[in-house]
Design a protein around this motif. Structure first.
Motif, PDB file in Angstrom:
ATOM      1  N   VAL A  58       0.865  -1.170   0.000  1.00  0.00           N
ATOM      2  CA  VAL A  58       0.000   0.000   0.000  1.00  0.00           C
ATOM      3  C   VAL A  58       0.901   1.219   0.000  1.00  0.00           C
ATOM      4  N   ILE A  72      -3.266   0.325  -3.740  1.00  0.00           N
ATOM      5  CA  ILE A  72      -2.941  -1.042  -3.352  1.00  0.00           C
ATOM      6  C   ILE A  72      -2.405  -1.708  -4.617  1.00  0.00           C
ATOM      7  N   GLY A  99      -8.801  -0.319   3.982  1.00  0.00           N
ATOM      8  CA  GLY A  99      -8.361   1.025   3.629  1.00  0.00           C
ATOM      9  C   GLY A  99      -9.506   2.027   3.612  1.00  0.00           C
ATOM     10  N   LEU A 173      -5.130  -1.533   8.996  1.00  0.00           N
ATOM     11  CA  LEU A 173      -4.728  -2.427   7.908  1.00  0.00           C
ATOM     12  C   LEU A 173      -4.206  -3.784   8.362  1.00  0.00           C
TER      13      LEU A 173
END
Length: 174
Positions: A58, A72, A99, A173
């Motif tokens: 990311v 991503i 996200g 995340l």
């Protein structure tokens, strides 16, 4: 004014971006920029990588549409979504879900645009390596300056946004 594909583009003075621009020119990357980032985890801070997994990473978009815009990206170099391993696509999708939550709950976004431009004909700036954009949106964050003035205004410090999002990674995340 500068001619760009038949459209006159006006640029606004933004002196705080000088270091960002000159650093980018000094460290010009040969080949696929996403593969370079993937292969250099020791440079994650310089490349503004937020998070890595076995199959994906990311990273902040260097040319964001809005503050907090990140992508991503699979480690595997491919321009074909249909050729991507199912496990990698599932991981990208799960990271996208997390996200979006991070952008809404942690960053205060009121909406999020998700998107992939598959191929140059579809508008991909880096067509040789697929990537999924997450663009946070806020009420009244759009205006006519991009459409009418052919300029984009980024109203906050890129590094500060990166540090804020990086600080939220553990909560959202992982």
């Amino acid at each position: 004014m500068k001619e760009t594909k038949g459209i006159d583009m006006e640029y606004l003075y933004a002196p705080w971006r000088t270091a960002y621009i000159t650093d980018a020119e000094k460290g010009k990357i040969e080949g696929c920029v996403f593969c370079h980032i993937s292969q250099h985890p020791d440079m994650d801070e310089a490349h503004h990588v937020l998070y890595r997994t076995e199959r994906c990473f990311v990273v902040m978009n260097r040319y964001p549409y809005t503050p907090g815009h990140f992508m991503i990206i699979p480690h595997r170099h491919t321009d074909a979504l249909e050729a991507l391993e199912e496990e990698t696509w599932v991981e990208m999708s799960l990271l996208a879900q997390k996200g979006v939550r991070m952008l809404k709950e942690g960053f205060g976004a009121q909406g999020v645009n998700l998107g992939m431009n598959l191929g140059a004909a579809a508008g991909a700036g880096i067509a040789e390596h697929i990537h999924l954009h997450l663009v946070p949106r806020f009420q009244r964050d759009t205006n006519f300056i991009t459409t009418v003035g052919h300029a984009r205004v980024y109203g906050t410090d890129f590094q500060a946004v990166y540090e804020k999002l990086r600080g939220m990674v553990a909560d959202f995340l992982k």
